[in-house]
Design a protein around this motif. Structure first.
Motif, short mmCIF file in Angstrom:
data_model
loop_
_atom_site.label_atom_id
_atom_site.label_comp_id
_atom_site.label_asym_id
_atom_site.label_seq_id
_atom_site.Cartn_x
_atom_site.Cartn_y
_atom_site.Cartn_z
N THR A 13 -36.71 36.46 46.17
CA THR A 13 -36.84 37.96 45.94
C THR A 13 -35.56 38.18 45.10
O THR A 13 -34.63 37.77 45.30
CB THR A 13 -36.87 38.78 47.14
OG1 THR A 13 -35.75 38.76 48.07
CG2 THR A 13 -38.18 38.35 47.97
N VAL A 14 -35.65 39.49 44.27
CA VAL A 14 -34.69 39.84 43.30
C VAL A 14 -33.84 40.91 44.21
O VAL A 14 -34.59 41.77 44.66
CB VAL A 14 -35.45 40.30 41.99
CG1 VAL A 14 -34.23 40.88 41.31
CG2 VAL A 14 -36.10 39.41 41.03
N ARG A 15 -32.66 40.74 44.49
CA ARG A 15 -31.65 41.54 44.87
C ARG A 15 -31.26 42.72 43.97
O ARG A 15 -31.06 43.83 44.28
CB ARG A 15 -30.50 40.90 45.38
CG ARG A 15 -30.47 40.00 46.54
CD ARG A 15 -29.21 39.61 46.92
NE ARG A 15 -29.29 38.62 47.95
CZ ARG A 15 -28.53 38.09 48.71
NH1 ARG A 15 -27.23 38.35 48.26
NH2 ARG A 15 -29.01 37.30 49.76
N TYR A 16 -31.04 42.51 42.79
CA TYR A 16 -30.90 43.57 41.73
C TYR A 16 -31.79 43.90 40.64
O TYR A 16 -32.35 42.96 40.28
CB TYR A 16 -29.44 42.95 40.86
CG TYR A 16 -28.47 42.41 42.20
CD1 TYR A 16 -27.94 43.41 42.90
CD2 TYR A 16 -28.15 40.90 42.20
CE1 TYR A 16 -26.77 42.73 44.04
CE2 TYR A 16 -27.14 40.42 43.14
CZ TYR A 16 -26.63 41.46 43.87
OH TYR A 16 -25.75 41.04 45.04
N PRO A 17 -31.82 45.11 40.05
CA PRO A 17 -32.71 45.45 39.16
C PRO A 17 -32.64 44.98 37.84
O PRO A 17 -32.63 45.89 36.82
CB PRO A 17 -32.80 46.89 39.52
CG PRO A 17 -31.17 47.42 39.73
CD PRO A 17 -30.62 46.02 40.51
N TRP A 18 -32.17 43.77 37.56
CA TRP A 18 -31.72 43.46 36.07
C TRP A 18 -33.03 43.77 35.21
O TRP A 18 -32.83 44.15 34.05
CB TRP A 18 -31.43 41.94 36.10
CG TRP A 18 -30.25 41.72 37.17
CD1 TRP A 18 -30.33 40.62 38.06
CD2 TRP A 18 -28.92 42.24 37.05
NE1 TRP A 18 -29.33 40.69 38.69
CE2 TRP A 18 -28.30 41.59 38.10
CE3 TRP A 18 -28.22 43.32 36.73
CZ2 TRP A 18 -26.80 41.86 38.54
CZ3 TRP A 18 -26.99 43.54 37.09
CH2 TRP A 18 -26.24 43.00 37.95
N ALA A 19 -34.13 43.38 35.48
CA ALA A 19 -35.25 43.26 34.72
C ALA A 19 -35.57 44.73 34.30
O ALA A 19 -36.07 44.88 33.09
CB ALA A 19 -36.60 42.47 35.10
N GLU A 20 -35.22 45.59 35.07
CA GLU A 20 -35.85 47.19 34.72
C GLU A 20 -34.52 47.83 33.87
O GLU A 20 -34.70 48.98 33.48
CB GLU A 20 -36.06 47.77 35.78
CG GLU A 20 -37.24 47.37 36.64
CD GLU A 20 -36.95 46.21 37.65
OE1 GLU A 20 -35.84 46.22 38.17
OE2 GLU A 20 -38.14 45.61 37.64
N MET A 21 -33.45 47.24 33.85
CA MET A 21 -32.27 47.81 33.45
C MET A 21 -31.96 47.86 31.82
O MET A 21 -32.30 47.17 31.11
CB MET A 21 -31.05 47.23 33.94
CG MET A 21 -30.71 47.53 35.54
SD MET A 21 -29.32 46.88 36.16
CE MET A 21 -27.93 48.35 35.46
N VAL A 22 -31.52 49.02 31.24
CA VAL A 22 -31.44 49.25 29.96
C VAL A 22 -29.96 49.48 29.76
O VAL A 22 -29.32 49.86 30.68
CB VAL A 22 -32.29 50.14 29.10
CG1 VAL A 22 -33.78 49.47 29.26
CG2 VAL A 22 -32.19 51.51 29.43
N GLU A 23 -29.31 49.44 28.63
CA GLU A 23 -27.89 50.05 28.29
C GLU A 23 -27.53 51.34 28.86
O GLU A 23 -28.29 52.21 28.74
CB GLU A 23 -27.79 50.08 26.93
CG GLU A 23 -26.17 50.36 26.37
CD GLU A 23 -26.09 50.54 25.00
OE1 GLU A 23 -24.76 50.48 24.67
OE2 GLU A 23 -26.92 50.13 23.98
N GLY A 24 -26.52 51.36 29.61
CA GLY A 24 -26.17 52.64 30.24
C GLY A 24 -26.88 52.67 31.78
O GLY A 24 -26.22 53.76 32.56
N ASP A 25 -27.65 51.96 32.09
CA ASP A 25 -28.22 52.10 33.75
C ASP A 25 -27.07 51.46 34.38
O ASP A 25 -26.17 50.61 34.12
CB ASP A 25 -29.36 51.54 33.66
CG ASP A 25 -30.53 52.01 33.04
OD1 ASP A 25 -30.52 53.19 32.69
OD2 ASP A 25 -31.58 51.59 33.03
#
Length: 79
Positions: A13-25
């Protein structure tokens, strides 16, 4: 040998939201004062591992992790 033993849940399972993040998030990781350095290193390593596995979407990004009150805040920033 044993039968009928349930398999443990997948640890993939993914612990961190890397896939949903964009610059500044950013996101916050709560951590006690004495563990903030360890948490910051762990999240940086996880970010760079994610970016190596997903260069098509996150190859040109980097993260910035900073100590804040009560934990670590992690930002997605452009290179």
């Amino acid at each position: 040998m044993e039968r009928g033993v349930a398999q443990p849940a997948d640890k993939g399972t993914v612990r961190y939201p890397w896939a949903e993040m964009v610059e500044g998030d950013s996101f916050f990781l709560p951590a006690p004062e004495d563990e903030q350095n360890r948490v910051a290193v762990r999240v940086r390593v996880a970010a760079y591992a994610w970016m190596r596995r997903h260069p098509e979407t996150h190859g040109d990004w980097r993260v910035s992790a900073r100590k804040v009150e009560g934990g670590i805040r992690v930002w997605m920033v452009a290179k």
